[in-house]
Design a protein around this motif. Structure first.
Motif, PDB file in Angstrom:
ATOM      1  N   LYS A  69       0.823  -1.209   0.000  1.00 40.98           N
ATOM      2  CA  LYS A  69       0.000   0.000   0.000  1.00 40.98           C
ATOM      3  C   LYS A  69       0.858   1.260   0.000  1.00 40.98           C
ATOM      4  O   LYS A  69       0.337   2.379  -0.099  1.00 40.98           O
ATOM      5  N   LYS A  71       2.741   2.268   2.574  1.00 42.88           N
ATOM      6  CA  LYS A  71       2.725   2.876   3.905  1.00 42.88           C
ATOM      7  C   LYS A  71       4.023   2.573   4.643  1.00 42.88           C
ATOM      8  O   LYS A  71       4.712   1.602   4.356  1.00 42.88           O
ATOM      9  N   GLY A 230      -0.835   6.258   9.767  1.00 42.03           N
ATOM     10  CA  GLY A 230      -2.264   5.973   9.672  1.00 42.03           C
ATOM     11  C   GLY A 230      -2.655   5.267   8.389  1.00 42.03           C
ATOM     12  O   GLY A 230      -1.991   5.370   7.361  1.00 42.03           O
ATOM     13  N   ASP A 231      -3.748   4.493   8.478  1.00 36.63           N
ATOM     14  CA  ASP A 231      -4.319   3.789   7.320  1.00 36.63           C
ATOM     15  C   ASP A 231      -3.363   2.757   6.729  1.00 36.63           C
ATOM     16  O   ASP A 231      -3.177   2.692   5.513  1.00 36.63           O
ATOM     17  N   HIS A 261      -4.084  12.214  10.766  1.00 39.46           N
ATOM     18  CA  HIS A 261      -4.935  11.052  11.077  1.00 39.46           C
ATOM     19  C   HIS A 261      -4.037   9.835  11.265  1.00 39.46           C
ATOM     20  O   HIS A 261      -3.511   9.296  10.299  1.00 39.46           O
ATOM     21  N   HIS A 264      -5.900   3.098  12.357  1.00 38.91           N
ATOM     22  CA  HIS A 264      -5.891   1.967  11.425  1.00 38.91           C
ATOM     23  C   HIS A 264      -4.456   1.575  11.053  1.00 38.91           C
ATOM     24  O   HIS A 264      -4.098   1.456   9.879  1.00 38.91           O
ATOM     25  N   SER A 291      -6.867   0.401  15.522  1.00 37.65           N
ATOM     26  CA  SER A 291      -5.583  -0.214  15.185  1.00 37.65           C
ATOM     27  C   SER A 291      -5.423  -1.541  15.917  1.00 37.65           C
ATOM     28  O   SER A 291      -6.262  -1.923  16.734  1.00 37.65           O
TER      29      SER A 291
END
Length: 317
Positions: A69, A71, A230-231, A261, A264, A291
């Motif tokens: 992703k 991240k 985040g995410d 933010h 998650h 999370s």
């Protein structure tokens, strides 16, 4: 005084075992047979879907998902991880683009520097403490403190200052340096010190203002990294029982305060025994929203190569 008689159990009610909800079953949770020639992925898949092995597999899945992703995957490590000789394992994760940021305490940076300089580290403290010689190796103190002064003058943090120095001076074992690897690969390497905790602070070349400036720059950089977790990001605390969990919590607070933010995401604490601060400040408090936090207990020299191999195998699948 009342005299008690044995309780009559004849009226106890029971229920059919088929109606009971169980925490494990043969179909979903049992280990698979171990056979010669298994790959790391096969071995991980063969582990019981329970407790520590379940947590390890879920952390691996979270890291793989994070990188797919785009991240961050952050590894924060205490000094013991570095002096265990795990740099080649960690280097493989950095060069594969898995680990996107590294955070160390002061001890970790010192062990990493000494390995780059002489290919060895970790003195026998008990043998030299009472002679006043503990931590007094000239080159360790003078070269690290010199590098920090130069780096601070250039606006650099603690980790990048040392990583650059190791590369520029072409230290004999620089290929084994984690800090140098981070600098070469363009990822943040931050070092978080507490004044008086590290042997380099004992030397006449130490400068408190320089130490503070270098580590504060790194704290700000670290907070920037944390703000992007985040995410889908992953934060791994490996072998730091106090300092780095505290730094992480404060960086997370700053990120949230500034409007980022940070939810998650996944955290995990890897250590030989689970301590209060990593459990509280890494595994529980930061993940109290949406999370997930995990604990994996075991020796670093066993668990980190297993973690790395599992991640690299799964990324190729």
């Amino acid at each position: 005084m009342k005299k008690y008689r044995p309780l009559d159990f004849s009226g106890v009610s029971t229920y059919p075992i088929a109606t009971r909800k169980n925490k494990m079953n043969v179909k979903d949770d049992f280990a698979l047979p171990v056979r010669p020639g298994m790959t790391v992925s096969d071995l991980l898949a063969a582990m019981p879907n329970q407790l520590g092995s379940q947590s390890l597999n879920r952390v691996i899945d979270a890291v793989v998902a994070a990188r797919k992703k785009g991240k961050p995957v952050v590894m924060a490590m205490g000094g013991h991880v570095i002096k265990c000789g795990l740099q080649p394992v960690l280097k493989s994760l950095i060069e594969a683009g898995v680990v996107t940021a590294v955070a160390l305490n002061g001890a970790g940076s010192i062990h990493d520097f000494e390995i780059a300089l002489i290919g060895a580290t970790s003195e026998d403290v008990g043998a030299v403490l009472h002679a006043g010689n503990f931590g007094m190796a000239e080159e360790t103190g003078s070269q690290i403190n010199e590098a920090l002064k130069k780096g601070v003058a250039q606006g650099l943090g603690h980790g990048e200052s040392l990583g650059r120095m190791i590369i520029e001076r072409e230290l004999p074992y620089r290929e084994q340096s984690l800090m140098a690897t981070c600098v070469k690969n363009g990822i943040p390497v931050t070092v978080h010190v507490a004044i008086g905790t590290d042997i380099t602070h004992q030397h006449p070349s130490a400068d408190g203002a320089v130490l503070g400036a270098a580590s504060f720059t790194d704290f700000r950089t670290f907070a920037s990294v944390v703000s992007e977790l985040g995410d889908g990001g992953v934060y791994l605390n490996i072998g730091s029982a106090v300092l780095l969990p505290e730094v992480f919590l404060k960086a997370l607070s700053i990120a949230q305060n500034l409007g980022h933010h940070v939810d998650h995401f996944t955290t995990a604490n890897f250590d030989m025994q689970q301590h209060y601060r990593p459990l509280t400040n890494v595994v529980k408090r930061p993940t109290s929203g949406e999370s997930r936090g995990y604990t994996v207990t075991g020796h670093h020299e066993i668990m980190i190569p297993l973690l790395a191999a599992g991640i690299l195998d799964r990324l190729k699948a």
